[in-house]
Motif scaffolding. Structure first.
Motif, PDB file in Angstrom:
ATOM      1  N   VAL A 114       0.812  -1.217   0.000  1.00 47.41           N
ATOM      2  CA  VAL A 114       0.000   0.000   0.000  1.00 47.41           C
ATOM      3  C   VAL A 114       0.849   1.272   0.000  1.00 47.41           C
ATOM      4  O   VAL A 114       0.629   2.167  -0.834  1.00 47.41           O
ATOM      5  N   PRO A 115       1.825   1.417   0.899  1.00 49.82           N
ATOM      6  CA  PRO A 115       2.653   2.640   0.848  1.00 49.82           C
ATOM      7  C   PRO A 115       3.382   2.804  -0.482  1.00 49.82           C
ATOM      8  O   PRO A 115       3.453   3.911  -1.035  1.00 49.82           O
ATOM      9  N   PHE A 116       3.926   1.702  -0.990  1.00 55.26           N
ATOM     10  CA  PHE A 116       4.599   1.775  -2.288  1.00 55.26           C
ATOM     11  C   PHE A 116       3.612   2.191  -3.369  1.00 55.26           C
ATOM     12  O   PHE A 116       3.943   2.975  -4.266  1.00 55.26           O
ATOM     13  N   GLY A 117       2.389   1.661  -3.308  1.00 54.71           N
ATOM     14  CA  GLY A 117       1.385   1.992  -4.305  1.00 54.71           C
ATOM     15  C   GLY A 117       0.981   3.460  -4.260  1.00 54.71           C
ATOM     16  O   GLY A 117       0.819   4.106  -5.305  1.00 54.71           O
ATOM     17  N   LEU A 118       0.832   4.006  -3.062  1.00 53.30           N
ATOM     18  CA  LEU A 118       0.477   5.420  -2.942  1.00 53.30           C
ATOM     19  C   LEU A 118       1.579   6.316  -3.500  1.00 53.30           C
ATOM     20  O   LEU A 118       1.303   7.288  -4.215  1.00 53.30           O
TER      21      LEU A 118
ATOM     22  N   ILE B 242      -0.106   0.607  -9.349  1.00 46.72           N
ATOM     23  CA  ILE B 242       0.018  -0.833  -9.542  1.00 46.72           C
ATOM     24  C   ILE B 242       1.482  -1.226  -9.718  1.00 46.72           C
ATOM     25  O   ILE B 242       1.950  -2.225  -9.151  1.00 46.72           O
ATOM     26  N   ALA B 243       2.227  -0.446 -10.497  1.00 49.49           N
ATOM     27  CA  ALA B 243       3.622  -0.786 -10.783  1.00 49.49           C
ATOM     28  C   ALA B 243       4.468  -0.768  -9.510  1.00 49.49           C
ATOM     29  O   ALA B 243       5.160  -1.745  -9.197  1.00 49.49           O
ATOM     30  N   LEU B 244       4.422   0.332  -8.769  1.00 44.43           N
ATOM     31  CA  LEU B 244       5.255   0.421  -7.565  1.00 44.43           C
ATOM     32  C   LEU B 244       4.650  -0.390  -6.419  1.00 44.43           C
ATOM     33  O   LEU B 244       5.387  -0.905  -5.569  1.00 44.43           O
ATOM     34  N   GLY B 245       3.326  -0.527  -6.417  1.00 49.45           N
ATOM     35  CA  GLY B 245       2.695  -1.393  -5.426  1.00 49.45           C
ATOM     36  C   GLY B 245       3.129  -2.831  -5.596  1.00 49.45           C
ATOM     37  O   GLY B 245       3.277  -3.572  -4.607  1.00 49.45           O
ATOM     38  N   ALA B 246       3.343  -3.255  -6.839  1.00 53.16           N
ATOM     39  CA  ALA B 246       3.835  -4.606  -7.100  1.00 53.16           C
ATOM     40  C   ALA B 246       5.240  -4.801  -6.528  1.00 53.16           C
ATOM     41  O   ALA B 246       5.584  -5.889  -6.056  1.00 53.16           O
TER      42      ALA B 246
END
Length: 332
Positions: A61-65, A104-108
């Motif tokens: 979640v933090p990466f996705g935000l 989606i990319a960084l959340g992955a």
């Protein structure tokens, strides 16, 4: 006179004393909870343990935000870095502006880190969480309604969205593209759930189906929007992104189905299984000790047996000799 339309809220924030409660943030938070809840149910159904989805979401979640905000700021840099704009506004995520592609990319990447820490295959986790992500997007799009943003072209349809005058927007009735995308995402979630049950999708194919289905809808919905955006060959940047990502998702489904057909049988090693293993090893070790003791005892028993036989043979031999000597003395 317009008799039917969807009203917009007069404000997107309610102040609880000094604390601002923003509708956009609430929609994002609720969407995350929905995604984790549904993902947890699907993960358990596939043989995983409860709580794993939430543990990995702490990374995703933090990466996705951050990824969603970065994509928005990079693709709409003129809103923050052009003359007369304040670059500090790039950090005001509560005012709206998250790009799903970057999220989606960084959340992955965050999910990959979490999966590695738990020893879980990322594709299996992605398959479990895919419908939940679609529902999270469906909820999150209502944040745009609170902020009166990302609406479509003018229309007089009974479900038109009424927009009030404000910075960078004109009052009027417009296509509620936020609602279109919200409903589309709900349909995508239902499609993925059905297809996963029907075809037993595995190795990331359920997630790829979600991506492809979302892109198919995002393409035509994006085409209706009238907010400022970069254009390439007459099409908005996000339309091109949707086309490219759609093709990549379909290609992945086709190749993955040939290279790795079926579905993962084991998605997570449960603690009970790992607890049984040391016990089994202990039993094997105990058995090995017993065998070694029995083996050591065998030569000793054999030696005792051989000694007894030798003693009996000596006694018998002496007895014979005594008998022989006795017989010879009586004959003289």
């Amino acid at each position: 006179m317009d008799l039917a339309y969807i009203p917009s809220p007069s404000t997107g924030v309610i102040h609880l004393g000094p604390i601002p409660l923003r509708g956009y943030a609430f929609c994002i938070i609720i969407g995350v909870f929905v995604a984790v809840w549904l993902g947890n149910k699907r993960w358990i159904a596939r043989g995983g343990t409860a709580g794993t989805v939430a543990d990995i979401a702490v990374w995703a979640v933090p990466f996705g935000l951050v990824g969603g905000r970065l994509y928005h700021v990079i693709t709409d840099y003129q809103l923050y870095f052009s003359e007369g704009e304040n670059w500090v506004d790039a950090f005001k995520i509560w005012e709206g502006g998250l790009g799903i592609w970057g999220a989606i990319a960084l959340g992955a990447v965050g999910a990959w880190i979490g999966c590695r820490r738990r020893g879980i295959p990322l594709p299996a986790y992605a398959d479990a969480i895919a419908p939940g992500i679609a529902l999270a997007q469906a909820v999150g799009r209502w944040g745009n309604w609170f902020n009166q943003e990302l609406y479509g072209k003018p229309t007089d349809l009974p479900w038109a969205l009424k927009i009030t005058a404000g910075p960078n927007r004109e009052a009027g009735l417009y296509h509620p593209t936020f609602l279109y995308e919200s409903l589309w995402c709900i349909g995508v979630a239902l499609l993925v759930i059905w297809a996963d049950r029907r075809f037993k999708l595995g190795h990331g194919r359920a997630f790829a189906l979600y991506v492809a289905a979302y892109c198919a809808g995002r393409g035509w919905i994006e085409y209706m929007r009238v907010d400022e955006a970069h254009h390439i060959l007459g099409l908005r940047l996000n339309v091109w992104t949707a086309i490219l990502v759609f093709l990549l998702a379909v290609l992945y489904i086709v190749i993955s189905a040939k290279v790795r057909p079926g579905r993962e049988e084991i998605v997570e090693q449960k603690k009970d299984d790992t607890a049984e293993k040391p016990a089994a090893d202990g039993d094997a070790e105990e058995k090995a000790v017993e065998d070694a003791e029995a083996k050591d005892a065998e030569p000793s028993d054999k030696a005792e047996t051989e000694t007894e036989v030798d003693v009996e043979a000596d006694v018998e031999e002496k007895h014979k000799d005594g008998a022989g000597n006795g017989a010879g003395t009586g004959g003289r």
